[in-house]
Design an enzyme around this catalytic site. Structure first.
Site, PDB file in Angstrom:
ATOM      1  N   TYR A 161      -0.879   7.023  -2.239  1.00  0.00           N
ATOM      2  CA  TYR A 161      -1.156   6.788  -0.819  1.00  0.00           C
ATOM      3  C   TYR A 161      -0.277   5.654  -0.298  1.00  0.00           C
ATOM      4  CZ  TYR A 161      -3.842   2.751  -2.445  1.00  0.00           C
ATOM      5  OH  TYR A 161      -4.210   1.578  -3.037  1.00  0.00           O
ATOM      6  N   PHE A 197      -0.290  -2.387   4.604  1.00  0.00           N
ATOM      7  CA  PHE A 197      -1.301  -3.291   4.025  1.00  0.00           C
ATOM      8  C   PHE A 197      -1.657  -2.912   2.587  1.00  0.00           C
ATOM      9  CE2 PHE A 197      -3.635  -0.081   6.493  1.00  0.00           C
ATOM     10  CZ  PHE A 197      -4.459   0.467   5.523  1.00  0.00           C
ATOM     11  N   ASP A 198      -1.357  -1.673   2.184  1.00  0.00           N
ATOM     12  CA  ASP A 198      -1.643  -1.258   0.805  1.00  0.00           C
ATOM     13  C   ASP A 198      -0.878   0.026   0.530  1.00  0.00           C
ATOM     14  OD1 ASP A 198      -2.680  -1.175  -1.722  1.00  0.00           O
ATOM     15  OD2 ASP A 198      -4.684  -0.487  -1.125  1.00  0.00           O
ATOM     16  N   ILE A 242     -13.866   4.008   1.569  1.00  0.00           N
ATOM     17  CA  ILE A 242     -14.300   4.015   2.964  1.00  0.00           C
ATOM     18  C   ILE A 242     -14.664   5.443   3.394  1.00  0.00           C
ATOM     19  CG2 ILE A 242     -13.002   1.952   3.612  1.00  0.00           C
ATOM     20  CD1 ILE A 242     -10.823   3.747   4.728  1.00  0.00           C
ATOM     21  N   TYR A 294     -13.145  -0.151   8.031  1.00  0.00           N
ATOM     22  CA  TYR A 294     -13.750  -1.444   7.713  1.00  0.00           C
ATOM     23  C   TYR A 294     -14.526  -2.051   8.877  1.00  0.00           C
ATOM     24  CZ  TYR A 294     -11.177  -1.148   3.379  1.00  0.00           C
ATOM     25  OH  TYR A 294     -10.714  -0.732   2.159  1.00  0.00           O
ATOM     26  N   PHE A 308      -3.042   6.568   6.928  1.00  0.00           N
ATOM     27  CA  PHE A 308      -2.726   6.798   5.519  1.00  0.00           C
ATOM     28  C   PHE A 308      -1.947   8.099   5.348  1.00  0.00           C
ATOM     29  CE2 PHE A 308      -6.455   4.058   4.919  1.00  0.00           C
ATOM     30  CZ  PHE A 308      -6.024   3.250   3.878  1.00  0.00           C
TER      31      PHE A 308
END
Length: 294
Positions: free
Chosen positions: A214, A224-225, A242, A268, A285
């Site tokens: 991902y 961010f990730d 999530i 979130y 994503f």
């Protein structure tokens, strides 16, 4: 008295003389005759080490140091004897703790918003009423805890809404515009997705463990990730992530690659997660489903 103790005493008295000079306060004279005297004096010196920080924390100007010293001396000499004096001294001390230590930071501590303050008058009214006669309080003790939990959460939510109104609107506008893009599907939950490539494998259930690659970004493209950037797929239970992931990945056959646009209430929430995942953040994503472990 040996030389070491004399040297120690001289050093302590030197500190006292410097303190007296620096604020022109009436510094009590020390009389160090033995180890216990020197221990008491040393403890006083060490206890005063944080005075500068104390003044800074409560926005007290350095020139008021003399006033602090005078107040401290009065407090140390109070030594209440009777129960009446002890009770009054304790009540005064408790009131000062709430006034000086708790209420100045209660907005940040309770609501994560330093601009919010509580009425000290109402607090005092509830405090005194509960001590004087619990049956006469406007809110009963057994109800207060449950009420506080709900009310604090509501005030916190309103604060987040107010302080992040622009960000919330920006993220909502992104989703509204994105919903009109070719290939984007919007589900009843508000989750949006687009198929990049469709695999032919099985689809996971919420109770399955999945292995994915991902790449996660904000609506502004800030990463961010990313397991892709790390060069290593991630494996996790699908019901432990999530809600937007749990719902979205169940649509994907193994071998598929989808884009997901996840609104804040499926990610979130109103509080965000810190860093780039700010309050009310929509998460974007690109996800490739590699494997399912039943």
């Amino acid at each position: 008295m040996n030389k070491l103790v004399k040297t120690f005493m001289f050093s302590m008295l030197a500190v006292a003389s410097i303190t007296m000079f620096s604020c022109n306060a009436q510094v009590p004279k020390a009389d160090l005759k033995n180890n216990l005297d020197s221990i008491a004096y040393s403890q006083g010196v060490l206890s005063a080490a944080q005075i500068d920080q104390l003044f800074a924390d409560f926005n007290i100007k350095p020139e008021n140091q003399k006033d602090y010293i005078n107040g401290f001396i009065k407090g140390m000499k109070a030594a209440p004897k009777s129960d009446k004096q002890k009770a009054e001294a304790m009540g005064k001390w408790m009131g000062e703790q709430f006034s000086l230590l708790i209420f100045p930071t209660i907005g940040e501590q309770m609501f994560q918003d330093s601009t919010i303050s509580l009425s000290t008058d109402n607090f005092t009214a509830g405090y005194i009423a509960s001590i004087d006669g619990p049956e006469s309080t406007l809110i009963k003790a057994e109800e207060a805890q449950m009420y506080m939990m709900m009310a604090i959460e509501e005030v916190r939510r309103q604060s987040l809404e107010k302080n992040n109104a622009e960000a919330k609107a920006e993220n909502a506008a992104f989703l509204e515009k994105n919903a009109k893009e070719e290939g984007v599907v919007t589900l009843p939950s508000g989750l949006q997705y687009k198929v990049i490539s469709e695999g032919k494998g099985a689809k996971p259930a919420a109770t399955d463990e999945v292995t994915v690659h991902y790449h996660g970004t904000t609506i502004k493209g800030e990463v961010f990730d990313s397991s892709v950037d790390r060069g290593e797929p991630a494996t996790f239970p699908l019901n432990a992530v999530i809600p937007g992931w749990t719902e979205g990945l169940q649509l994907m056959p193994v071998g598929s690659k989808y884009m997901f646009y996840i609104p804040y209430d499926l990610a979130y929430g109103a509080e965000g997660r810190g860093g780039l995942i700010t309050p009310f953040a929509t998460l974007v994503f690109e996800v490739e489903l590699l494997d399912i472990k039943k």
